[in-house]
Write an enzyme that holds these catalytic residues in place. Structure first.
Site, PDB file in Angstrom:
ATOM      1  N   SER A   1     -18.018 -13.514  -9.287  1.00  0.00           N
ATOM      2  CA  SER A   1     -16.864 -12.614  -9.171  1.00  0.00           C
ATOM      3  C   SER A   1     -15.736 -13.345  -8.457  1.00  0.00           C
ATOM      4  O   SER A   1     -15.932 -14.440  -7.914  1.00  0.00           O
ATOM      5  CB  SER A   1     -17.260 -11.365  -8.384  1.00  0.00           C
ATOM      6  OG  SER A   1     -17.551 -11.733  -7.042  1.00  0.00           O
TER       7      SER A   1
ATOM      8  N   ASP B   1     -17.315 -12.437 -13.626  1.00  0.00           N
ATOM      9  CA  ASP B   1     -17.518 -10.996 -13.507  1.00  0.00           C
ATOM     10  C   ASP B   1     -16.202 -10.346 -13.061  1.00  0.00           C
ATOM     11  O   ASP B   1     -15.608 -10.764 -12.067  1.00  0.00           O
ATOM     12  CB  ASP B   1     -18.618 -10.752 -12.459  1.00  0.00           C
ATOM     13  CG  ASP B   1     -19.087  -9.311 -12.420  1.00  0.00           C
ATOM     14  OD1 ASP B   1     -18.934  -8.605 -13.444  1.00  0.00           O
ATOM     15  OD2 ASP B   1     -19.620  -8.892 -11.371  1.00  0.00           O
TER      16      ASP B   1
ATOM     17  N   ASN C   1     -25.966  -5.929 -15.735  1.00  0.00           N
ATOM     18  CA  ASN C   1     -25.506  -6.572 -14.502  1.00  0.00           C
ATOM     19  C   ASN C   1     -26.336  -6.131 -13.299  1.00  0.00           C
ATOM     20  O   ASN C   1     -26.593  -4.941 -13.125  1.00  0.00           O
ATOM     21  CB  ASN C   1     -24.049  -6.203 -14.225  1.00  0.00           C
ATOM     22  CG  ASN C   1     -23.092  -6.895 -15.179  1.00  0.00           C
ATOM     23  OD1 ASN C   1     -23.510  -7.554 -16.132  1.00  0.00           O
ATOM     24  ND2 ASN C   1     -21.808  -6.747 -14.926  1.00  0.00           N
TER      25      ASN C   1
ATOM     26  N   ARG D   1     -28.587  -7.978  -3.234  1.00  0.00           N
ATOM     27  CA  ARG D   1     -28.086  -7.836  -1.857  1.00  0.00           C
ATOM     28  C   ARG D   1     -29.120  -7.105  -1.001  1.00  0.00           C
ATOM     29  O   ARG D   1     -29.353  -7.442   0.163  1.00  0.00           O
ATOM     30  CB  ARG D   1     -26.801  -7.026  -1.838  1.00  0.00           C
ATOM     31  CG  ARG D   1     -25.662  -7.688  -2.572  1.00  0.00           C
ATOM     32  CD  ARG D   1     -24.446  -6.782  -2.585  1.00  0.00           C
ATOM     33  NE  ARG D   1     -23.359  -7.394  -3.333  1.00  0.00           N
ATOM     34  CZ  ARG D   1     -22.102  -6.966  -3.295  1.00  0.00           C
ATOM     35  NH1 ARG D   1     -21.792  -5.932  -2.560  1.00  0.00           N
ATOM     36  NH2 ARG D   1     -21.169  -7.572  -3.982  1.00  0.00           N
TER      37      ARG D   1
HETATM   38 ZN   LIG Z   1     -19.214  -4.407 -12.715  1.00  0.00          ZN
END
Ligand SMILES: [Zn+2]
Length: 334
Positions: A47, A80, A260, A266
């Site tokens: 990202s 992303d 995704n 995490r």
């Molecule tokens: Zn997303």
């Protein structure tokens, strides 16, 4: 490789490829070890926030190390939630083999224009483009979704419109589409157990035959990690995700080709680190808490690969890639 050979097989093959967000070495290793053990194709996604946190040069070399360690694995490097054509361009120059341009928060026509502009640049470089249509709830880094409660109450208003999807696909020239079918970003997705709108997926498959679909916001928020986090000083009450049975259904019965996964990574990492800190307060060697965290990611991802039904599919994807003439983006032809 790009996502093309993966999605070619996934669309009709009853599986989806996991797209895992990477931010550092341990997360990447945890994912790769699981995919190598399960012989699964994979998408490593980065990202804007990951680029900022880790620095692209470091991320690139961590991924190159993974590719060098596992030449047998089909790996795609994906952007992303790209938000500008500039960022798409930068990522293509960094060697990404797939990009997402997310204009879902813009007006419909502006979304089409943004995706079409990005697709022009990306396709010229041999890189496929993922777009998004419809709105997800929750929050993911810079991506602000809708308030969870507001979202649940008015769900059908925000879901992807199947007829609009057909028009969008044709005019934007996207290669895959992230759809809003009731998933939500983050760990606090729902007040009640989520129900995905399979009727909408079915309609989209009719209006857009052959278009690979992508599910964002599909973390399941595993109870084992949630309990560890809350037991050892964390505060994540009421966290709730998409049940894995529903994800399994979406990928085995419908044209969902990419799922995704970020929040679950995490949580695995945080749960294990919290456990070590709480049970061994004298511990201060990072290897002794990042190591167990990495192992937890590996076992969680292994299970996911079975949920996505993509365990054992690596060789078939490579065969499909060869059948297509072993295409790579122009970056790799230098
Ligand atoms: Zn997303």
């Amino acid at each position: 490789m790009t996502t093309k050979p993966m999605f070619d097989l996934a669309y009709t093959g009853g599986f989806a490829v996991g797209a895992f967000n990477v931010n550092n070495m341990e997360i990447t290793q945890g994912i790769i070890d699981a995919c190598a053990a399960e012989k699964a194709p994979l998408i490593l996604q980065i990202s804007k926030g990951a680029r900022k946190y880790a620095n692209m040069t470091y991320l690139r070399h961590i991924i190159l190390a993974a590719v060098e360690e596992h030449p047998e694995l089909p790996i795609c490097i994906h952007l992303d939630h790209g938000d500008t054509v500039d960022l798409v361009n930068t990522c293509i120059k960094d060697g990404f083999t797939s990009v997402m341009i997310d204009g879902s928060h813009h007006a419909y026509e502006d979304n089409i224009k943004l995706v079409a502009d990005a697709a022009k640049v990306a396709h010229a470089a041999g890189v496929p483009v993922e777009a998004e249509l419809g709105q997800l709830g929750g929050i993911e880094e810079d991506v602000k979704g809708l308030d969870a409660e507001e979202y649940a109450k008015n769900l059908h208003k925000f879901l992807t419109d199947p007829n609009q999807a057909a028009d969008f696909w044709k005019r934007s020239q996207c290669d895959s589409l992230a759809v809003a079918i009731g998933t939500s970003h983050g760990a606090f997705k729902f007040k009640h157990e989520a129900k995905l709108a399979f009727d909408v997926v079915e309609e989209i498959m009719k209006t857009c035959p052959g278009l690979p679909l992508v599910m964002h916001g599909s973390s399941s928020v595993p109870k084992e990690f949630l309990d560890l986090i809350n037991k050892y000083g964390g505060a994540m009450p009421n966290a709730m995700g998409v049940p894995e049975e529903q994800i399994h259904m979406a990928v085995t019965k419908y044209g969902v080709c990419k799922v995704n996964i970020d929040t679950d990574l995490r949580m695995a990492l945080t749960a294990k680190i919290r456990e070590v800190f709480a049970t061994k307060p004298g511990e201060f060697d990072p290897r002794n808490y990042l190591g167990p965290a990495r192992d937890a990611i590996t076992s969680m991802v292994k299970r996911k690969l079975h949920v996505l039904n993509c365990a054992g599919k690596a060789d078939a994807v490579i065969a499909q890639w060869k059948k297509l003439g072993s295409p790579v983006p122009s970056y790799y032809k230098k």
